[in-house]
Scaffold this motif. Structure first.
Motif, short mmCIF file in Angstrom:
data_model
loop_
_atom_site.label_atom_id
_atom_site.label_comp_id
_atom_site.label_asym_id
_atom_site.label_seq_id
_atom_site.Cartn_x
_atom_site.Cartn_y
_atom_site.Cartn_z
N UNK A 192 -7.83 0.81 3.41
CA UNK A 192 -6.49 -0.20 3.38
C UNK A 192 -6.50 -0.87 2.19
N UNK A 193 -5.29 -0.61 1.71
CA UNK A 193 -5.19 -0.85 0.21
C UNK A 193 -3.62 -1.29 -0.03
N UNK A 194 -3.25 -1.97 -1.05
CA UNK A 194 -1.84 -1.80 -1.54
C UNK A 194 -1.51 -0.70 -2.10
N UNK A 242 -8.50 -4.55 -9.71
CA UNK A 242 -8.42 -5.88 -9.87
C UNK A 242 -7.35 -6.52 -9.42
N UNK A 243 -7.33 -7.66 -9.07
CA UNK A 243 -6.25 -8.68 -8.48
C UNK A 243 -5.48 -7.95 -7.06
N UNK A 244 -5.52 -6.79 -7.07
CA UNK A 244 -4.98 -6.01 -5.78
C UNK A 244 -6.16 -6.18 -5.00
N UNK A 249 2.10 -8.34 -4.31
CA UNK A 249 1.71 -7.03 -5.39
C UNK A 249 2.65 -6.87 -6.77
N UNK A 250 3.73 -7.16 -6.64
CA UNK A 250 4.39 -7.22 -8.03
C UNK A 250 3.93 -8.21 -9.02
N UNK A 251 3.49 -9.40 -8.73
CA UNK A 251 2.99 -9.96 -9.86
C UNK A 251 1.65 -9.92 -9.92
N UNK A 252 0.76 -9.21 -9.30
CA UNK A 252 -0.31 -8.82 -9.58
C UNK A 252 -0.38 -7.54 -10.48
N UNK A 299 -2.46 0.30 -5.46
CA UNK A 299 -3.70 0.81 -5.86
C UNK A 299 -3.78 2.33 -5.73
N UNK A 300 -3.13 2.94 -4.64
CA UNK A 300 -3.09 4.44 -4.70
C UNK A 300 -2.03 4.97 -5.98
N UNK A 301 -1.14 4.24 -6.22
CA UNK A 301 -0.23 4.61 -7.26
C UNK A 301 -0.89 4.58 -8.49
N UNK A 302 -1.76 3.54 -9.00
CA UNK A 302 -2.39 3.46 -10.11
C UNK A 302 -3.54 4.48 -10.32
N UNK A 303 -4.07 5.07 -9.03
CA UNK A 303 -5.23 5.85 -8.97
C UNK A 303 -4.41 7.34 -9.35
N UNK A 304 -3.26 7.63 -9.02
CA UNK A 304 -2.60 8.50 -8.95
C UNK A 304 -1.94 8.87 -10.38
N UNK A 305 -1.81 7.93 -11.07
CA UNK A 305 -1.14 7.76 -12.64
C UNK A 305 -2.16 7.34 -13.49
N UNK A 306 -3.61 7.31 -13.11
CA UNK A 306 -4.26 6.78 -14.19
C UNK A 306 -4.33 7.88 -15.33
#
Length: 637
Positions: A67-69, A166-168, A191-194, A72-79
């Protein structure tokens, strides 16, 4: 094409959200919004292995219990840190969840409970080169879950980087109560502010943290709103730095103050381009390369402006200080890059058993780790500041030039730079001897030494570092002799240049020997120092205009930073690398020009040639070849 696979195995596969949606289906939708081109649900690891075997692009894998924002998945996918990345959480591990030990952002052990630094987050991105290992791990772990899959993938020796949250919010759940709690935690975070806060580096240097990052996110947000890309911001920051350099050269109090302000704003934009890339998730190899190259080019253009300004103000050796500052900083960067490679390799290898658990190197290593962990303390900020990072360099140049003039700015950069180099060099040497890691055995040594065709004719001799240092010392001796001779009004004898070249070429004899000594990470920096000092000596002996010497060394730095950026970004060699002749070939041509009495012509001609090759190589690497492969479709920087 990016494929996302949700593994619907285990008790979490039957969980439903408050809206009555299966958690598996929710994750599948999140992966689509995170950028996956295709999303599949696999009932077990055998089905997952078949899907992976047919994939041609990156594969995203998650269990059914995450269960995540979506961010989080987008950051993992584009890291951008590496091709294969795993989500790592700080939650206490539940039964069956894999623990993770990481060093320098790399996963170095899985299920090592004693040294665990986190728990596997149930999701990972696997690069195309590692897909065979993923498929094999899935078949080996058949009947298990995503944790067993990850453990077996790590057991195959796959280099995996850790992505921290972090933050998310991200949690793994096992029942409806945990699911409800995790959903509430996700809903409580904007989510956007984080994401905007996350665009700022977690750990940065003192000046950047307190004088830039406190307001630069507002600029980042504005740039995103008007559709300005990271590469566009980079080019604007280059324009600011060039304008500052011009004002420093013009002189006068108003121009110097304006130059200092523009230099500061240029540095703010230099931070914004990275923040914008992280906020919009627009990463590309081109953008990373451009950012690295622009940072160095901007700084050296400012050195040129300060050197011209100091000379224009009546100081005879203004250009000499600029040349010295550029040479010092480049050699420092070479040691920084290769020490980073050493540390990354050390994290993946056990230290050689010597019976020396401590010693001065071990104690320094432990002290450094302790200080780095004490974030925000006085010792933490002192350690980050004393090494003279880019923010502090730019701040010092801006303030010193605005208040005292170009001459003081150059002297300040040189003095602090020398002290920082001595400090970091001594400590890193002691720590490297303690680590005892043969780092240069894992990279293309000849490429990153910048060897040319003459190297192949040299006999193989051991001790590459000793030979490289001998060559650098010979070049330094030649430069000192040239300075004394010119000051006395005499000419430097031709045999002196030839003898210095022979000493310099001794560094080529160690090219094909194994660079497996604990200090061989210093070889590329020693070769850079030798070539630069030799070229400067030829220029001084030939009474070449100082600005021409600066220009030649500047072109050399562009070439060498190109190699460094490609090493850091894991890119192939420049398309026209062979045409650059190698450090030994260039030095031999300058020797011929010096003996023939045409040092100015030699430096100007060779410098122009190298610049043309560099530009042509950039066009080929980033425009022509990608257009042929992708039909002209290029990712934004």
């Amino acid at each position: 094409m990016t494929l996302a696979i949700v593994l619907a195995a285990g008790p979490a596969a039957g969980l439903t959200t408050d809206a009555g949606e299966r958690l598996v289906d929710r994750l599948a939708g999140q992966w689509r919004r995170a950028g996956a081109d295709e999303v599949r649900v696999a009932a077990d690891l055998a089905e997952l292995a078949d899907l992976v075997a047919a994939a041609t692009g990156p594969v995203l894998v998650s269990g059914a219990d995450l269960v995540a924002h979506t961010a989080v998945l987008k950051h993992l996918a584009t890291s951008p840190v590496g091709p294969t990345v795993a989500l790592v959480l700080t939650d206490p591990p539940a039964a069956g969840q894999a623990t993770v030990r990481e060093e320098r952002g790399q996963v170095v052990a899985v299920d090592d409970t004693e040294g665990a630094t986190g728990v596997f987050g149930g999701a990972l991105r696997v690069g195309p080169a590692d897909l065979p290992a993923l498929a094999a791990a899935a078949r080996t772990a058949a009947g298990g879950g995503v944790d067993r899959l990850f453990a077996d993938l790590a057991g195959c020796g796959t280099l995996t980087f850790a992505h921290r949250v972090r933050l998310l919010v991200a949690h793994r759940v096992g029942d409806q109560a945990e699911l409800a709690a995790a959903q509430a935690a996700v809903a409580a975070v904007d989510e956007d502010r984080a994401e905007l806060k996350l665009s700022v580096k977690e750990r940065d240097d003192f000046f950047t943290t307190f004088f830039v990052s406190t307001w630069s996110p507002y600029v980042t947000k504005a740039a995103a709103r008007i559709g300005l890309g990271p590469s566009g911001v980079t080019m604007i920051s280059v324009a600011f730095a060039v304008a500052a350099a011009v004002l420093f050269g013009v002189g006068g109090r108003l121009a110097l103050v304006a130059g200092g302000v523009l230099l500061y704003l240029g540095f703010v934009l230099d931070c914004v381009d990275g923040q914008l890339a992280r906020y919009t998730r627009h990463f590309s190899a081109w953008g990373g390369w451009l950012d690295t190259m622009a940072d160095r080019a901007k700084e050296y253009v400012v050195y040129a402006g300060l050197g011209y300004g100091a000379t224009h103000a009546g100081f005879r050796y203004g250009w000499a200080l600029a040349i010295a500052a550029m040479t010092l900083q480049t050699v420092r960067h070479m040691t920084d890059t290769w020490y980073g490679v050493l540390h990354d390799e050390a994290a993946r290898r056990p230290r050689a058993a010597t019976g020396d658990a401590g010693g001065i190197g071990g104690k320094l290593n432990a002290a450094s780790t302790k200080v780095q962990a004490d974030t925000g303390s006085v010792s933490y900020w002192l350690k980050r500041t004393v090494v003279f990072p880019i923010g502090e360099r730019w701040a010092l140049m801006a303030v010193a030039a605005a208040l005292f003039g170009p001459l003081v700015a150059l002297w300040a950069v040189l003095v602090w730079g020398v002290l920082a180099f001595a400090y970091t060099g001594a400590l890193r040497t002691l720590r490297a001897r303690w680590m005892r890691v043969p780092v240069l055995t894992t990279v293309d040594t000849g490429l990153h030494r910048d060897d040319g065709p003459l190297v192949r004719a040299m006999p193989v001799v051991r001790a590459p570092l000793v030979l490289a240092v001998v060559g650098a010392l010979g070049a330094a001796g030649l430069l000192l002799w040239a300075l004394l001779a010119v000051h006395a009004g005499n000419d430097l004898p031709g045999w002196a240049v030839t003898f210095a070249l022979v000493l310099l070429l001794s560094g080529a004899q160690g090219a094909r020997a194994a660079h497996d000594g604990p200090l061989d990470w210093l070889v590329p920096a020693a070769l850079r120092a030798g070539e630069y000092l030799f070229a400067i000596a030829v220029g001084v002996a030939g009474r070449v205009s100082p600005w021409l010497i600066f220009g030649y060394v500047f072109v050399l730095t562009l070439h060498h930073y190109d190699l460094t950026a490609r090493l850091e970004k894991r890119q192939a060699a420049p398309p026209l690398h062979a045409a650059t002749l190698g450090w030994e070939g260039r030095s031999a041509l300058l020797t011929i020009g010096s003996i023939a009495g045409i040092a100015s012509i030699a430096l100007a001609t060779l410098g122009t040639y190298l610049l043309v090759v560099f530009v042509a190589s950039v066009v080929l690497a980033w425009v022509v070849l990608p257009a042929r492969v992708h039909g002209g479709d290029r990712s934004p920087g």
